[in-house]
Motif scaffolding. Structure first.
Motif, PDB file in Angstrom:
ATOM      1  N   VAL A  81       2.974   7.904  -7.583  1.00 52.92           N
ATOM      2  CA  VAL A  81       3.625   6.435  -6.717  1.00 52.92           C
ATOM      3  C   VAL A  81       2.743   5.571  -6.918  1.00 52.92           C
ATOM      4  N   SER A  82       3.480   3.999  -7.689  1.00 56.84           N
ATOM      5  CA  SER A  82       3.219   2.726  -7.702  1.00 56.84           C
ATOM      6  C   SER A  82       3.582   1.717  -6.554  1.00 56.84           C
ATOM      7  N   ALA A  83       2.698   0.828  -6.378  1.00 60.98           N
ATOM      8  CA  ALA A  83       3.790  -0.462  -5.856  1.00 60.98           C
ATOM      9  C   ALA A  83       5.125  -1.448  -6.339  1.00 60.98           C
ATOM     10  N   THR A  84       5.019  -0.842  -7.922  1.00 57.97           N
ATOM     11  CA  THR A  84       6.420  -1.270  -9.008  1.00 57.97           C
ATOM     12  C   THR A  84       6.552  -0.784  -8.611  1.00 57.97           C
ATOM     13  N   GLN A  85       6.992   0.745  -8.078  1.00 57.18           N
ATOM     14  CA  GLN A  85       8.220   1.592  -8.589  1.00 57.18           C
ATOM     15  C   GLN A  85       8.646   1.219  -6.847  1.00 57.18           C
ATOM     16  N   ILE A  86       8.084   0.974  -6.047  1.00 59.39           N
ATOM     17  CA  ILE A  86       8.724   0.647  -4.702  1.00 59.39           C
ATOM     18  C   ILE A  86       9.365  -0.475  -4.389  1.00 59.39           C
ATOM     19  N   GLU A 131      -4.565  -2.317   6.760  1.00 59.55           N
ATOM     20  CA  GLU A 131      -5.112  -2.288   8.219  1.00 59.55           C
ATOM     21  C   GLU A 131      -4.296  -1.167   8.786  1.00 59.55           C
ATOM     22  N   THR A 132      -2.644  -1.448   8.653  1.00 63.11           N
ATOM     23  CA  THR A 132      -2.613   0.336   9.619  1.00 63.11           C
ATOM     24  C   THR A 132      -2.316   1.235   8.944  1.00 63.11           C
ATOM     25  N   ALA A 133      -1.902   1.221   7.560  1.00 63.02           N
ATOM     26  CA  ALA A 133      -2.019   2.479   6.674  1.00 63.02           C
ATOM     27  C   ALA A 133      -3.752   3.210   6.763  1.00 63.02           C
ATOM     28  N   GLY A 192       6.250   8.734  -0.215  1.00 60.11           N
ATOM     29  CA  GLY A 192       4.513   7.557  -0.763  1.00 60.11           C
ATOM     30  C   GLY A 192       4.977   5.895  -0.730  1.00 60.11           C
ATOM     31  N   VAL A 193       5.131   6.259   0.600  1.00 55.50           N
ATOM     32  CA  VAL A 193       5.385   4.897   1.777  1.00 55.50           C
ATOM     33  C   VAL A 193       5.233   6.113   3.092  1.00 55.50           C
ATOM     34  N   ASP A 194       3.574   4.910   3.798  1.00 59.57           N
ATOM     35  CA  ASP A 194       3.894   5.783   4.549  1.00 59.57           C
ATOM     36  C   ASP A 194       4.345   5.021   6.265  1.00 59.57           C
ATOM     37  N   GLU A 195       4.945   5.568   6.889  1.00 60.44           N
ATOM     38  CA  GLU A 195       6.009   5.983   7.333  1.00 60.44           C
ATOM     39  C   GLU A 195       5.189   4.975   8.994  1.00 60.44           C
ATOM     40  N   ARG A 196       4.077   4.479   9.322  1.00 59.97           N
ATOM     41  CA  ARG A 196       3.810   3.562  10.143  1.00 59.97           C
ATOM     42  C   ARG A 196       4.412   1.957  10.203  1.00 59.97           C
ATOM     43  N   ILE A 197       4.229   1.627   8.926  1.00 59.20           N
ATOM     44  CA  ILE A 197       4.980   0.692   7.886  1.00 59.20           C
ATOM     45  C   ILE A 197       6.136   0.096   6.814  1.00 59.20           C
ATOM     46  N   LYS A 198       6.510   1.510   7.578  1.00 53.52           N
ATOM     47  CA  LYS A 198       7.787   1.969   5.868  1.00 53.52           C
ATOM     48  C   LYS A 198       9.182   0.706   6.440  1.00 53.52           C
ATOM     49  N   PRO A 219       0.940  -0.844  -0.032  1.00 51.01           N
ATOM     50  CA  PRO A 219      -0.187   0.303  -0.276  1.00 51.01           C
ATOM     51  C   PRO A 219       0.764   1.414  -0.180  1.00 51.01           C
ATOM     52  N   HIS A 220      -0.118   2.581  -0.247  1.00 51.26           N
ATOM     53  CA  HIS A 220       0.837   3.630  -0.881  1.00 51.26           C
ATOM     54  C   HIS A 220       0.533   4.899  -0.032  1.00 51.26           C
TER      55      HIS A 220
END
Ligand code: ATP
Length: 205
Positions: free
Chosen positions: A165-170, A59-61, A183-189, A12-13
């Motif tokens: 932003v895309s999941a592929t790129q991440i 769920e977290t994001a 692009g990515v939530d700090e809580r799950i990074k 997720p992003h």
């Protein structure tokens, strides 16, 4: 009105989150049901990250958005679930017509979905712009002021500017051991980094 938003979320992003927030705001949605894919019907999920892990990230994001419900329906199945089955399940639980949220890239491939005409007949589809994706018009395109009370079968286009932003790129950046600044939530990074770093993955096989 309920908005339904499916995806692989691998990972997720902020594009996903921005899409949900803007749809909630513009369409005055009461709830958004976010439904991560378990096994994908149309393409292999090749990152090797377990569905349960992706579900937990989602769920977290979204945990701070009280109008979002994350549903594990597809993740709980051992086989791929065609989206039409999820759509039928959503419809069976509601007495109002839901709207199905999707980015322009998914809209482009929507006609190839299993039972596409039935899917369109069960809900109203809302297509949101995605950076880098050109507008794909459709004969069913309608201009409406609100989706409330609208019978199913309409397609609505929301002109928006969402993060590029895309999941592929991440995934690719993290696999290469490079840092993602946005692009990515700090809580799950950190969890996401740990899941992808060093993985050798075949994309789109
Ligand atoms: P991938 O790069 O692996 O294809 P993705 O970034 O498209 O992944 P998905 O989980 O496959 O993420 O997408 C779920 C939904 O979110 C789709 O409808 C997709 O169009 C939409 N979406 C994802 N990122 C964006 C974005 N940056 N802007 C607009 N829509 C997006």
């Amino acid at each position: 009105m309920v908005g339904v938003f499916g995806g692989s979320f691998d990972p997720p992003h902020m594009g996903h989150r921005a899409l949900v927030e803007v749809a909630k705001e513009r369409l005055k949605l009461d709830e958004v049901w976010v439904i991560p894919v378990g096994l994908a019907v149309h393409r292999s999920l090749t990152s090797g990250v377990a569905a349960a892990q992706r579900l937990q990230w989602v769920e977290t994001a979204f945990s701070d958005l009280d109008y979002v419900k994350v549903l594990s329906w597809e993740v709980d199945q051992v086989e791929a679930v065609p989206t039409i089955e999820t759509m039928r399940r959503v419809v069976s639980m509601l007495d109002t017509v839901p709207c199905w949220l999707m980015g322009m890239d998914v809209w482009r491939s929507f006609p190839s979905w299993i039972a596409y005409p039935e899917h369109l007949a069960l809900c109203n589809v809302v297509v949101l712009d995605r950076s880098g994706e050109s507008l794909v018009m459709h004969e069913a395109w309608k201009r409406v002021e609100t989706l409330n009370g609208l019978p199913a079968g309409h397609v609505c286009y929301l002109e928006v500017s969402l993060p590029a932003v895309s999941a592929t790129q991440i995934r690719q950046t993290m696999m290469a051991g490079q840092e993602i600044s946005t692009g990515v939530d700090e809580r799950i990074k950190n969890d996401i980094r740990a899941a992808y770093v060093g993985k050798v993955v075949m994309e789109n096989v």
